[in-house]
Each structure stands twice: as structure tokens, then as C-alpha cells.
Write an enzyme that holds these catalytic residues in place. Sequence first.
Site, PDB file in Angstrom:
ATOM      1  N   TYR A  50      11.440 -44.911 -60.043  1.00 47.27           N
ATOM      2  CA  TYR A  50      10.610 -44.741 -58.846  1.00 47.27           C
ATOM      3  C   TYR A  50      10.063 -43.311 -58.749  1.00 47.27           C
ATOM      4  O   TYR A  50       9.147 -43.046 -57.969  1.00 47.27           O
ATOM      5  CB  TYR A  50      11.385 -45.050 -57.563  1.00 47.27           C
ATOM      6  CG  TYR A  50      11.978 -46.433 -57.489  1.00 47.27           C
ATOM      7  CD1 TYR A  50      11.648 -47.421 -58.414  1.00 47.27           C
ATOM      8  CD2 TYR A  50      12.889 -46.761 -56.492  1.00 47.27           C
ATOM      9  CE1 TYR A  50      12.214 -48.683 -58.354  1.00 47.27           C
ATOM     10  CE2 TYR A  50      13.449 -48.028 -56.423  1.00 47.27           C
ATOM     11  CZ  TYR A  50      13.117 -48.976 -57.362  1.00 47.27           C
ATOM     12  OH  TYR A  50      13.682 -50.218 -57.291  1.00 47.27           O
ATOM     13  N   HIS A 108      18.789 -50.739 -64.808  1.00 49.97           N
ATOM     14  CA  HIS A 108      17.658 -51.271 -64.032  1.00 49.97           C
ATOM     15  C   HIS A 108      17.177 -52.635 -64.524  1.00 49.97           C
ATOM     16  O   HIS A 108      16.744 -53.484 -63.745  1.00 49.97           O
ATOM     17  CB  HIS A 108      16.504 -50.263 -64.060  1.00 49.97           C
ATOM     18  CG  HIS A 108      15.548 -50.385 -62.920  1.00 49.97           C
ATOM     19  ND1 HIS A 108      14.912 -49.313 -62.354  1.00 49.97           N
ATOM     20  CD2 HIS A 108      15.112 -51.474 -62.231  1.00 49.97           C
ATOM     21  CE1 HIS A 108      14.129 -49.728 -61.376  1.00 49.97           C
ATOM     22  NE2 HIS A 108      14.222 -51.042 -61.280  1.00 49.97           N
TER      23      HIS A 108
END
Length: 285
Positions: A50, A108
Site C-alpha cells: 500500500y 500478502h
Amino acid sequence: MTDTVTLQNGLAMPSIGLGVYLINDPAECQQSVETALRAGYRSVDTAVAYGNERAVGRGIVASGVAREDIFVTTKLWLKDYKYEAAKTSIDASLERLGVDAIDLMLLHQPHADFRGAWKALEEAVDAGKLRAIGVSNFGIDDMTKLLGFARIKPVVDQIEMHPYYQRPELVAYLRSQGITIESWAPLGQGKQHLLAEPLLAELARKHGKTVHQVLLRWHLQQGFVAIPKSTNPSHIAANLDVFDFELTTDDMDRFRSLDKGTPNTRIPRWLMGPLLRSFSPRQLP
Ligand SMILES: NC(=O)c1ccc[n+]([C@@H]2O[C@H](COP(=O)([O-])OP(=O)(O)OC[C@H]3O[C@@H](n4cnc5c(N)ncnc54)[C@H](OP(=O)(O)O)[C@@H]3O)[C@@H](O)[C@H]2O)c1
């Protein structure tokens, strides 16, 4: 109903946290984290991918809430799945977040060889750098592979979850393994067709709540952790105001009819792997 769930390793995790995906402006990200923590949130979900870990760290400091009262999650990106790269990435996340230990670090994505990365995560738990480790977007086959060599079991699988994508087989499997389900896109990413479902409007009216609050309640009553994203202070506050009502068994049962069995974005797995592996995260200042 409590506002925490107990993970398999005994750690308490708040059942509502702030998600910060796509909050790309550092000042806005810092402000959203600060607003949420001041409003009573005690959990934030970020990721290397992010690019906003540093802004999250700044928001934590600016909030004035004691670090030990906050549950911080971040995620290791695919490009760092080799053992040495994973160790370096863990230290970089600690530095950017400005913390001595991270409460939960997740792999992730499953779309690469994750053996070296998992070993690095396990050693970081031993070293006190991580309090818990888990995964994200793992299906049953990915999880079976991981459990085949893991010395420390994952405590969480963070997966896309909302009434249009209820994934009963995966839910049953994760429950049988004692792995907590954490819902990403808990509000269906704000897509209007889900929010316009008559059932949600009916339940919102019945319980004197909003459709978003009804949705979050659906997650909590299944024992899921939910991490709604918002930069809007009134949405942030409303998303935490979900502990004063309860959906009935009948209300919960009626959600089953909404399941379409499809994710929000339909990219086939064979394409998803190369797409994600080619993405290199950029850290914002
Ligand atoms: N592991 C993964 O691969 C993965 C993938 C995606 C997401 N995630 C995590 O999950 C978090 C949540 O998922 P998401 O961001 O995709 O979707 P989401 O939380 O389901 O939906 C976010 C959208 O809903 C709106 N919203 C939030 N609360 C609202 C409210 N009370 N009333 C009206 N609108 C509201 C937000 O707009 P406003 O900002 O205007 O409120 C935003 O447009 C992410 O931020 C990230 O931390 C993880």
C-alpha cells in the site's frame, strides 16, 4: 459479543480495524489513522504494497493512543518472498511503522514460493519482532501446502469476504484449522449493487442501523474480523458503532440467498500470479 477475537496463539485482536488500502496521500492516511484511533479503533491494517506504512506510523503517534493498546497489521509483498529479502523487508516495515514489534504480519498473496518468507516470519516471531503471523488470499490448497512445513501455524487468513462472496468451503476449512478469518472488502468495496440489496435495507430499518453497520455485524456474528476502509470521519465512527445490536439467527440465515459465489474482481488465477509478481510497491515519504 466482544470487540476482540482470540487468535490461535492466544493474542487478542480487535474485531473491527481500519483498512488503509488505496489511501495514497500520506497526509490523508495519517489523518484517517489518527481519526480512527481517537474514535476508539485499536487496530489498523496496512501492507508494504500500500506504500503507506510510514503514514500509518505517524497517525499512531499523532493519535496519542499508547502503542501497546494498538494492534498493527502489515503484509509482506511477493517480491520479498526469498528468505533474506523477507528478513530485510520485516526490518524495513518495523522502521517505517516506527514500532519495536508488529502485532500481525501476513504473507500478502500465495502466488510465489513462500517457504523462505515463512521461515523468516517464524524467526522474527522468535526474535520478538512479530507477535503473530498469518496469510492473506490463501485458498485451501495454498494453506495445505503451508501447513505441510510451517513450524508456527498461521493465525489468520485475510480473504475477500462479503455477502456476495461467502466462500462456505474455505470458511469451514479455516474454522477446522482454528485459523481466524479476516474479511477484506467487508463492505463489498462500497459497490452500489450490494448496498442496494433490499434485504440490507430491511434489516437496517428493523435494527435502526445503516446498511454498512448491518454488513459489519454479519461479519462479526460469524466470528470474522472486519477491516472497513474509510477516510471519512463520520463513516469511520459509524463503522465502529456496531456493538449495540444483534442480527437474529433468522436475519443471518437470510444472507445466504445473497451469495453469488464470485469475487468483486474476476481475474483468473493463472493471470493473477504474473500480474501481482510484476508489481513493485513504492513507499511514500
Ligand atoms: N489482503 C488483500 O489482498 C486486501 C485486498 C483489498 C483490501 N484489503 C484490506 O481490506 C480493507 C478494506 O477493504 P476495501 O478497502 O477494499 O473495501 P471496503 O472496506 O469494503 O469498502 C471501502 C469503501 O466503502 C466506503 N465506506 C466505508 N465505510 C462507509 C460507511 N460507513 N458509509 C458509506 N461508505 C463507506 C469507503 O469510502 P469512504 O472512504 O468515503 O468512507 C470506500 O469507498 C482495505 O483497506 C485493506 O486494508 C486487503
